[in-house]
Design a protein around this motif. Structure first.
Motif, PDB file in Angstrom:
ATOM      1  N   PRO A  77      -4.577   1.545 -20.318  1.00  0.00           N
ATOM      2  CA  PRO A  77      -3.289   0.844 -20.308  1.00  0.00           C
ATOM      3  C   PRO A  77      -2.102   1.676 -20.774  1.00  0.00           C
ATOM      4  N   HIS A  78      -2.333   2.762 -21.501  1.00  0.00           N
ATOM      5  CA  HIS A  78      -1.207   3.574 -21.972  1.00  0.00           C
ATOM      6  C   HIS A  78      -0.777   4.629 -20.956  1.00  0.00           C
ATOM      7  N   GLN A  79      -1.568   4.837 -19.890  1.00  0.00           N
ATOM      8  CA  GLN A  79      -1.296   5.949 -18.982  1.00  0.00           C
ATOM      9  C   GLN A  79      -0.209   5.603 -17.975  1.00  0.00           C
ATOM     10  N   ALA A  80       0.593   6.595 -17.623  1.00  0.00           N
ATOM     11  CA  ALA A  80       1.692   6.366 -16.677  1.00  0.00           C
ATOM     12  C   ALA A  80       1.927   7.548 -15.751  1.00  0.00           C
ATOM     13  N   TRP A  81       1.163   8.637 -15.871  1.00  0.00           N
ATOM     14  CA  TRP A  81       1.417   9.807 -15.015  1.00  0.00           C
ATOM     15  C   TRP A  81       1.006   9.564 -13.564  1.00  0.00           C
ATOM     16  N   MET A  82       0.121   8.580 -13.332  1.00  0.00           N
ATOM     17  CA  MET A  82      -0.206   8.230 -11.953  1.00  0.00           C
ATOM     18  C   MET A  82       0.952   7.385 -11.398  1.00  0.00           C
ATOM     19  N   GLN A  83       1.025   7.227 -10.098  1.00  0.00           N
ATOM     20  CA  GLN A  83       2.161   6.534  -9.483  1.00  0.00           C
ATOM     21  C   GLN A  83       1.919   5.023  -9.507  1.00  0.00           C
ATOM     22  N   SER A  84       2.231   4.420 -10.652  1.00  0.00           N
ATOM     23  CA  SER A  84       1.934   3.006 -10.891  1.00  0.00           C
ATOM     24  C   SER A  84       3.218   2.193 -10.949  1.00  0.00           C
TER      25      SER A  84
ATOM     26  N   HIS B 139       0.790  -1.231   0.000  1.00  0.00           N
ATOM     27  CA  HIS B 139       0.000   0.000   0.000  1.00  0.00           C
ATOM     28  C   HIS B 139       0.823   1.283   0.000  1.00  0.00           C
ATOM     29  N   ASP B 140       2.086   1.233   0.317  1.00  0.00           N
ATOM     30  CA  ASP B 140       2.796   2.460   0.673  1.00  0.00           C
ATOM     31  C   ASP B 140       3.768   2.965  -0.379  1.00  0.00           C
ATOM     32  N   ASN B 141       3.744   2.401  -1.575  1.00  0.00           N
ATOM     33  CA  ASN B 141       4.689   2.819  -2.600  1.00  0.00           C
ATOM     34  C   ASN B 141       4.003   3.179  -3.918  1.00  0.00           C
ATOM     35  N   CYS B 142       3.536   2.176  -4.628  1.00  0.00           N
ATOM     36  CA  CYS B 142       2.956   2.391  -5.955  1.00  0.00           C
ATOM     37  C   CYS B 142       1.672   1.592  -6.114  1.00  0.00           C
ATOM     38  N   TRP B 143       0.720   2.176  -6.828  1.00  0.00           N
ATOM     39  CA  TRP B 143      -0.388   1.384  -7.320  1.00  0.00           C
ATOM     40  C   TRP B 143       0.165   0.278  -8.208  1.00  0.00           C
TER      41      TRP B 143
ATOM     42  N   LEU C  34      -5.862  -1.352 -11.077  1.00  0.00           N
ATOM     43  CA  LEU C  34      -4.666  -1.289 -10.249  1.00  0.00           C
ATOM     44  C   LEU C  34      -5.105  -1.475  -8.803  1.00  0.00           C
ATOM     45  N   ARG C  35      -4.250  -2.102  -8.027  1.00  0.00           N
ATOM     46  CA  ARG C  35      -4.575  -2.379  -6.626  1.00  0.00           C
ATOM     47  C   ARG C  35      -3.515  -1.811  -5.691  1.00  0.00           C
ATOM     48  N   GLY C  36      -3.911  -1.659  -4.430  1.00  0.00           N
ATOM     49  CA  GLY C  36      -2.993  -1.302  -3.358  1.00  0.00           C
ATOM     50  C   GLY C  36      -3.114   0.127  -2.908  1.00  0.00           C
ATOM     51  N   GLY C  37      -2.376   1.012  -3.537  1.00  0.00           N
ATOM     52  CA  GLY C  37      -2.272   2.404  -3.134  1.00  0.00           C
ATOM     53  C   GLY C  37      -0.857   2.870  -3.389  1.00  0.00           C
ATOM     54  N   CYS C  38      -0.606   4.146  -3.168  1.00  0.00           N
ATOM     55  CA  CYS C  38       0.746   4.655  -3.382  1.00  0.00           C
ATOM     56  C   CYS C  38       1.112   5.607  -2.263  1.00  0.00           C
ATOM     57  N   ALA C  39       2.314   6.148  -2.330  1.00  0.00           N
ATOM     58  CA  ALA C  39       2.801   7.030  -1.272  1.00  0.00           C
ATOM     59  C   ALA C  39       1.981   8.307  -1.172  1.00  0.00           C
ATOM     60  N   LEU C  40       1.215   8.633  -2.199  1.00  0.00           N
ATOM     61  CA  LEU C  40       0.412   9.854  -2.214  1.00  0.00           C
ATOM     62  C   LEU C  40      -1.040   9.611  -1.819  1.00  0.00           C
ATOM     63  N   THR C  41      -1.427   8.372  -1.604  1.00  0.00           N
ATOM     64  CA  THR C  41      -2.814   8.021  -1.305  1.00  0.00           C
ATOM     65  C   THR C  41      -3.154   8.351   0.142  1.00  0.00           C
ATOM     66  N   PRO C  42      -4.262   9.050   0.407  1.00  0.00           N
ATOM     67  CA  PRO C  42      -4.674   9.302   1.786  1.00  0.00           C
ATOM     68  C   PRO C  42      -4.811   7.996   2.575  1.00  0.00           C
ATOM     69  N   ASN C  43      -4.400   8.018   3.827  1.00  0.00           N
ATOM     70  CA  ASN C  43      -4.372   6.790   4.637  1.00  0.00           C
ATOM     71  C   ASN C  43      -5.716   6.082   4.690  1.00  0.00           C
ATOM     72  N   GLY C  44      -6.797   6.814   4.767  1.00  0.00           N
ATOM     73  CA  GLY C  44      -8.106   6.195   4.880  1.00  0.00           C
ATOM     74  C   GLY C  44      -8.542   5.432   3.648  1.00  0.00           C
ATOM     75  N   HIS C  45      -7.792   5.573   2.551  1.00  0.00           N
ATOM     76  CA  HIS C  45      -8.140   4.884   1.317  1.00  0.00           C
ATOM     77  C   HIS C  45      -7.339   3.606   1.113  1.00  0.00           C
ATOM     78  N   LEU C  46      -6.456   3.305   2.021  1.00  0.00           N
ATOM     79  CA  LEU C  46      -5.574   2.139   1.860  1.00  0.00           C
ATOM     80  C   LEU C  46      -6.273   0.901   2.391  1.00  0.00           C
ATOM     81  N   ARG C  47      -6.995   0.219   1.515  1.00  0.00           N
ATOM     82  CA  ARG C  47      -7.712  -0.996   1.888  1.00  0.00           C
ATOM     83  C   ARG C  47      -7.559  -2.016   0.762  1.00  0.00           C
ATOM     84  N   THR C  48      -7.669  -3.271   1.116  1.00  0.00           N
ATOM     85  CA  THR C  48      -7.377  -4.329   0.147  1.00  0.00           C
ATOM     86  C   THR C  48      -8.410  -4.408  -0.968  1.00  0.00           C
ATOM     87  N   THR C  49      -9.609  -3.856  -0.756  1.00  0.00           N
ATOM     88  CA  THR C  49     -10.664  -3.987  -1.761  1.00  0.00           C
ATOM     89  C   THR C  49     -10.700  -2.831  -2.758  1.00  0.00           C
TER      90      THR C  49
END
Length: 402
Positions: free
Chosen positions: A386-393, A326-330, A364-379
């Motif tokens: 598929p061509h996009q990369a500007w998000m932290q993936s 959850h703490d690095n990249c989607w 994409l699953r998980g979360g990234c370093a920029l994701t608010p803590n309350g959004h970090l859940r397994t579901t």
């Protein structure tokens, strides 16, 4: 006693509302009005638009239907700051949001204050709007993550590589990572999805349903910059055998040869970050890769990407070896963004929030370093083209165990 409890609950709700709204303003504190106007490509939005759109959301879905005699701040904003809600009405072109010099940033901030006052007044007399308010606050927190990703892209095209944030020392490499290895999971029928009534979740995470999983394994950690650099050095971007057809076609048109924010300067690799241009940290997870890049690397590594169901099942097991969930990249999955069996969108116009995007995108699953803590859940199910990369993936590998 009950009146006291209701009053305390209302006060807590208002305090939380004020905190979330202030968090958005804190994100623009290092920025000038000119910075807040930037829109470097159609996928990102100006900071000023994010601030106004999240305010429009509360005005449109909370105040107008539920507050008697509410007067809108500006009639034009219903078009300027409507993102994609066709049921509400017309929207200004997403690709041209950066051309809107008016309203000014100061006017947008006045708009936020005006709506905030009205929302707090409404909450003090109407205690039945918690669910709608919760959706609005989670929506704003999503935009807070987007604001950071967008300003990073907006700054990245500037050849002076400006920093959004400053630190006392240069970013240094993390401690050496452990060797990548795979964690095995047996065939199973597992419950996937969020359970209603057990904390906030979006409609696209529901309902829970059983999924049959064949034996598989997932990597204990994410792929690093150093490992991805080996793919580049082995001419991975020049060999079609690793690439999906659409990904290879995209390479031929863009001539990309590395992840989005990488730069090779005088034979040394650097990465553009929110702290400006930094030497490429080899042990950090590779980020800002497209689905096509993630899939190609997986093929190069004799692996594949996990399905979103494999990812969720693995995360449910709370295995101590399974890190960087959850703490690095989607993390790209090999699953198309589709509705779960029995999916029902939110009632009303707000039902356009997720369901209408269930085509041609990947989960994409998980979360990234920029994701608010309350959004970090397994579901949590994030989704992008598929061509996009500007998000932290990033990339987590998987394999079949057959």
């Amino acid at each position: 006693m009950r009146d006291d409890m209701t009053a305390n609950s209302t006060q807590s709700l208002i305090a939380y509302y004020k905190k979330v709204r202030q968090d958005s303003l804190s994100l623009i504190a290092p920025l000038s009005a000119e910075d807040c106007q930037l829109q470097a490509m159609s996928d990102v939005s100006p900071m000023k638009w994010h601030l106004a759109h999240t305010t429009w959301f509360f005005e449109t879905f909370l105040l107008l239907p539920h507050m008697n005699n509410y007067k809108v701040f500006d009639e034009c904003f219903s078009v300027l700051f409507n993102s994609y809600y066709n049921g509400i009405g017309e929207q200004f072109s997403r690709a041209n949001r950066g051309t809107l010099s008016r309203p000014s940033l100061d006017t947008v901030l006045e708009y936020r204050a005006y709506v905030d006052d009205a929302v707090q007044t409404l909450l003090s007399v109407n205690t039945t709007l918690n669910e709608l308010l919760e959706l609005g606050l989670n929506h704003e927190q999503q935009h807070q993550e987007l604001m950071l990703m967008d300003i990073k892209y907006n700054f990245s095209i500037n050849p002076s590589f400006p920093a959004y944030q400053h630190i006392d020392c240069k970013i240094v490499e993390s401690a050496p990572v452990k060797s990548i290895h795979y964690i095995d999971f047996e065939q199973s029928i597992t419950e996937i999805g969020a359970t209603q009534g057990c904390g906030f979740s979006y409609d696209n995470e529901q309902p829970t349903h059983p999924v049959l999983l064949q034996p598989f394994s997932v990597a204990n950690r994410l792929v690093t910059n150093g490992e991805y650099l080996a793919f580049i050095n082995e001419q991975g971007y020049q060999q079609p055998k690793y690439w999906l057809s659409d990904g290879w076609a995209l390479l031929q048109s863009t001539h990309a040869r590395c992840p989005l924010y990488w730069h090779c300067i005088n034979d040394k690799w650097y990465e553009f970050t929110l702290y400006g241009l930094q030497p490429l940290a080899m042990d950090l997870p590779v980020s800002h890769v497209s689905f096509y890049e993630a899939s190609a690397y997986a093929c190069f590594a004799n692996a594949r990407l996990p399905t979103e169901f494999e990812w969720e099942h693995a995360a449910q097991q709370h295995c101590p070896e399974l890190v960087q969930l959850h703490d690095n990249c989607w993390q790209w999955t090999n699953s198309a963004y589709l509705p779960y069996p029995g999916f029902k969108p939110i009632a009303g116009v707000a039902g356009e929030y997720n369901g209408k995007f269930m085509n041609n995108q990947m989960v994409l699953r998980g979360g990234c370093a920029l994701t608010p803590n309350g959004h970090l859940r397994t579901t949590y199910r994030n989704f992008y083209y598929p061509h996009q990369a500007w998000m932290q993936s990033g990339i987590r590998l998987a394999r079949d165990n057959v």
